[in-house]
Design an enzyme around this catalytic site. Structure first.
Site, PDB file in Angstrom:
ATOM      1  N   GLU A   9       6.182   2.450   2.006  1.00 21.63           N
ATOM      2  CA  GLU A   9       7.028   0.807   1.560  1.00 21.63           C
ATOM      3  C   GLU A   9       7.871   1.219   1.663  1.00 21.63           C
ATOM      4  OE1 GLU A   9       3.976   1.730  -1.797  1.00 21.63           O
ATOM      5  OE2 GLU A   9       3.726   1.974  -0.083  1.00 21.63           O
ATOM      6  N   ASP A  83       0.443   1.121  -0.413  1.00 17.63           N
ATOM      7  CA  ASP A  83       0.100   0.865  -2.210  1.00 17.63           C
ATOM      8  C   ASP A  83      -1.594   0.672  -2.255  1.00 17.63           C
ATOM      9  OD1 ASP A  83       1.864   2.288  -3.810  1.00 17.63           O
ATOM     10  OD2 ASP A  83       2.955   0.883  -3.967  1.00 17.63           O
ATOM     11  N   ASP A  85      -3.972  -1.865  -3.019  1.00 15.90           N
ATOM     12  CA  ASP A  85      -4.426  -3.244  -3.770  1.00 15.90           C
ATOM     13  C   ASP A  85      -4.439  -3.870  -1.943  1.00 15.90           C
ATOM     14  OD1 ASP A  85      -2.040  -3.931  -3.698  1.00 15.90           O
ATOM     15  OD2 ASP A  85      -1.348  -3.841  -5.628  1.00 15.90           O
ATOM     16  N   GLU A  87      -3.057  -6.553  -1.507  1.00 18.61           N
ATOM     17  CA  GLU A  87      -1.100  -7.261  -0.454  1.00 18.61           C
ATOM     18  C   GLU A  87      -1.430  -5.966  -0.355  1.00 18.61           C
ATOM     19  OE1 GLU A  87       2.966  -8.176  -2.301  1.00 18.61           O
ATOM     20  OE2 GLU A  87       1.791  -7.344  -3.991  1.00 18.61           O
ATOM     21  N   TYR A 321      -0.398   5.373 -11.112  1.00 20.43           N
ATOM     22  CA  TYR A 321       0.566   3.925  -9.886  1.00 20.43           C
ATOM     23  C   TYR A 321       0.910   3.329 -10.954  1.00 20.43           C
ATOM     24  CZ  TYR A 321       0.094   0.632  -6.629  1.00 20.43           C
ATOM     25  OH  TYR A 321       0.344  -1.001  -5.928  1.00 20.43           O
ATOM     26  N   ARG A 323       0.380   0.181 -11.628  1.00 21.91           N
ATOM     27  CA  ARG A 323      -0.376  -1.466 -10.779  1.00 21.91           C
ATOM     28  C   ARG A 323      -1.972  -1.154 -11.501  1.00 21.91           C
ATOM     29  NH1 ARG A 323       4.299  -1.741  -7.624  1.00 21.91           N
ATOM     30  NH2 ARG A 323       5.391  -3.693  -8.343  1.00 21.91           N
ATOM     31  N   HIS A 366      -7.698   2.198  -9.641  1.00 21.88           N
ATOM     32  CA  HIS A 366      -7.071   3.081 -10.289  1.00 21.88           C
ATOM     33  C   HIS A 366      -7.052   3.616 -11.310  1.00 21.88           C
ATOM     34  CE1 HIS A 366      -4.564   1.477  -6.735  1.00 21.88           C
ATOM     35  NE2 HIS A 366      -4.466   0.439  -7.860  1.00 21.88           N
TER      36      HIS A 366
END
Length: 764
Positions: A9, A83, A85, A87, A321, A323, A366
């Site tokens: 990203e 990543d 998740d 989203e 990570y 988040r 995570h």
């Protein structure tokens, strides 16, 4: 031979992981989101076709997408490494759709830490897309846009234009408004605390009245205190009344009275370390310790996650990570923690712990936030990180290690005194000593709105039971109960998480959005206070969109999104139920029954006699006739008039710096007043009006000869970055001179600010 393409990203992340991959792998960045719901004249969701959304590529990503298409077409295989998740799973799917990649065959790789082992392992063990996660994210996006698209126009029609309504942000504003009303309705209660200062071999001991006849005694007025003192002393004519630093009453008397030590109690208590950081707890602790914004903390953590050490040509993320809602640590992390603790402390300091997440809605996809290598101490990285990065890394490093250290043992000593003549009274003196610091040697967790406890006692002397101590002074201090504190970013994050409102990874965007849209403003640099329009919008939404504004509705929706992600709920069914059973009836009710909100001044229009009301334009408020625009009367609000009058007296009639024949005048701009030449716009000189803080800072810099660069002679001015002020050339960034403001300037600045604001001194 064609290379394998890896899409991440961000460019920083791409540079970091490219070091660990083989030469036949090319790493490129999608630059985050590449497409969103289409902005068309027609509604961009096909409701009849199972709420199918229409997407379009973001205008600023067209060039990026075209480049990615060429690379993907020429590649042997494509890996998408965004990543892990909801989203980013959805962004993975968008990349497949836009780049014409088959989601069934395109490889998905994920890793929770940017280390060579983790990245190579993920490439060797790719997975495929999880379409249920994509649908869950899509459902959230569609539902939120549905609320914004349908409810915002109702606010425009019934209150004023340009207002926005969001499903989650509106609930966050509701929390802040409710807290403000709680503060407004608060009625302080008076109480009195009575303490004595006893003398023991020139050591001062403070003891507080606790009980009389075994029951807690409360004093609610000065009369109650005097009644008690009349019992304690035969004569209270020497009672003196003063004011303390908080402007509350204090009563003091120095009559003779002996106290005896009736009982000594010693008790050991354990203090447990906090769990390793989750997204939420990191945001809270950084806010408490450093007053970092939530958004700021996440940006710094992102840089640590993608960190590149160019000095040593080493590319490796420093933390896992950031988040996450998990407090778990991997076996690797537990082993590293044991080694570091035993190396830097004694073996007794180590105690392996495994934590469980308390939040019911935690996904735990995570690990907890931790350093990727605990042997990298903050000291070893001090030369490579900026000040803010080092603060956050140190916080994470210490918290991770502390979570694997032994319980601290705190010894509490309690002295129980009573007057010799009144054995039914219990006066208490407490003192805590850290007996074994263990984890507290490294880290102590902060709390919200910590009490300012006065350290009344030094270390308690050794006193034998039944010893007699003479009274030096008795003090009765008046206090008033305090209203609840406004939310800070830290306490708001804590409350959002407790209510189950959205995910911790989204809190930064929520808090930023409600401030950007001027529903909330920061006061005293930390407290979140609702603006005037926040009350109006909140009350309107609470009345006509009751279910949507209910905290349980918001948290229950998160559960439904989780159910979509694990096949237990259908995407279209959930959206259909919300639209048909909640949104449609609320929209109809608001449209038909809600009256237009009018803020009255309860004054007559001087032109026509109708009522005066507040009107709004996109960025400002003004006073107008209720018959406006037929009646042309408009005026400024009183507070603006007072401000303008003050500014005119301060600045006008002084010569204009660029054209001395003309004078300065105060003009009203779109957003705020500004200074201009009296011949403006013919004479183009304009200048920003500085606030009190800017003026004091500039005054000090002038006194210390710091507004000119000693080497080049360039004029320096105060510039503002996102997080701090600094000195730079007036023509910066063309002239690349920038330097920090010295500490002695800030010390003098704080001193003068306190002199100008006596309240600050008293608070300290």
């Amino acid at each position: 031979m064609a290379k394998s393409l890896v899409i991440v990203e961000s460019p920083a992340k791409g540079k970091t992981i490219s070091k660990f991959l083989w030469a036949d792998y090319e790493v490129v960045a999608s630059m985050w989101h590449i497409r969103n719901l289409a902005e068309t004249k027609n509604f961009w969701i096909d409701i009849e076709n199972n709420f199918a959304p229409e997407y379009e590529i973001d205008k600023d990503k067209v060039k990026t997408v075209n480049n990615l298409k060429k690379l993907a077409k020429a590649s042997a295989e494509v890996f998408i490494a965004t990543d892990e998740d909801r989203e980013w799973e959805a962004i993975w799917w968008h990349l497949c759709m836009v780049l014409n990649l088959n989601p069934e065959s395109t490889k998905r790789i994920t890793f929770h830490e940017i280390t060579k082992t983790a990245i190579l392992d993920s490439v060797k063990n790719p997975r495929h897309i999880d379409l249920d996660l994509v649908k869950a994210q899509q459902a959230r996006q569609v539902l939120d846009k549905l609320v914004w698209y349908k409810v915002s126009p109702v606010l425009w029609k019934k209150i004023r234009k340009w207002l926005s309504a969001w499903r989650v942000q509106s609930v966050a504003v509701k929390l802040i408004v409710e807290k403000e009303r709680e503060i407004q309705n608060f009625k302080p209660e008076e109480s009195w605390k009575i303490s004595v200062e006893l003398d023991y071999k020139w050591t001062k001991i403070i003891s507080v009245l606790n009980k009389i006849d075994g029951k807690a005694k409360k004093f609610k007025s000065k009369a109650d205190v005097e009644k008690f003192l009349n019992i304690l002393f035969s004569d209270i004519s020497g009672l003196k009344e003063t004011q303390n630093k908080k402007w509350n009453t204090e009563l003091k008397i120095t009559n003779s009275l002996d106290f005896k030590l009736v009982e000594i109690t010693k008790k050991d208590a354990k203090r447990l370390p906090g769990a390793p950081f989750t997204t939420s707890t990191l945001q809270q602790e950084a806010s408490r310790k450093f007053w970092f914004w939530v958004k700021q903390t996440m940006m710094i953590a992102q840089k640590l996650y993608e960190w590149i050490d160019l000095w040593n040509n080493e590319r490796q993320g420093l933390i896992t990570y950031m988040r996450t809602d998990s407090v778990n640590l991997s076996d690797l992390a537990l082993s590293q923690a044991k080694n570091v603790i035993e190396k830097n402390f004694w073996k007794e300091y180590h105690k392996e712990r495994k934590y469980k997440t308390k939040s019911a809605g935690a996904q735990e996809a995570h690990e907890a936030i931790r350093p990727t290598d605990l042997s990298k101490t903050p000291e070893s990285l001090a030369a490579f990180l900026d000040v803010q990065q080092l603060k956050i890394y140190t916080l994470i490093w210490k918290r991770t290690l502390a979570s694997q250290m032994s319980d601290a043992i705190v010894e509490t000593t309690t002295f129980n005194f009573s007057p010799v003549s009144f054995e039914n009274q219990e006066w208490i003196t407490k003192w805590e000593v850290i007996k074994f610091d263990w984890f507290m040697k490294l880290y102590i967790e902060s709390k919200d709105d910590e009490d300012e406890n006065e350290e009344e006692n030094n270390i308690l002397p050794k006193i034998e039971k039944w010893e007699i101590l003479p009274l030096k002074k008795l003090t009765a201090g008046q206090t008033f109960s305090r209203p609840p504190a406004r939310y800070t970013e830290a306490s708001l994050v804590k409350k959002l998480e407790a209510e189950g409102i959205w995910r911790p990874s989204t809190y930064a965007s929520i808090i930023s959005r409600i401030q950007e849209k001027e529903y909330v403003e920061k006061q005293e640099k930390k407290y979140l206070a609702p603006t005037e329009i926040a009350f109006i919008v909140n009350d309107f939404l609470g009345k006509y969109f009751t279910e949507m504004m209910d905290y349980k509705f918001t948290s229950n929706l998160e559960e439904k999104l989780d159910e979509i992600a694990v096949w237990k709920e259908e995407y279209a069914k959930m959206l259909w139920n919300f639209r048909e059973n909640t949104l449609k009836k609320d929209l109809l009710e608001a449209d038909e029954n809600a009256e237009k909100v009018v803020e009255k001044l309860w004054k007559e229009c001087p032109n026509c006699g109708n009522e005066l009301v507040y009107k709004y334009w996109k960025y400002w408020k003004f006073v107008a006739c209720s018959n406006y625009p037929e009646c042309k009367f408009i005026d400024q609000p009183e507070d603006k008039k007072d401000t303008m009058e003050f500014l005119r007296k301060k600045y006008e009639w002084k010569p204009c710096p660029d054209w001395v024949e003309w004078t300065i005048v105060v003009k009203t701009g779109r957003f705020w007043p500004f200074l201009a030449s009296s011949e403006y716009p013919r004479i183009k000189w304009i200048w920003k009006i500085k606030d009190e803080k800017e003026e004091i800072l500039e005054e000090i810099l002038k006194e210390k000869w710091l507004l000119v660069d000693t080497e080049t002679g360039e004029e320096l001015v105060v510039k503002k970055s996102r997080w701090k002020d600094f000195l730079a050339a007036k023509r910066y960034p063309e002239v690349k001179i920038a330097k920090p403001i010295p500490k002695e300037v800030w010390d003098e600045f704080n001193k003068r600010m306190n002199q100008n604001n006596p309240e600050n001194i008293e608070e300290e």
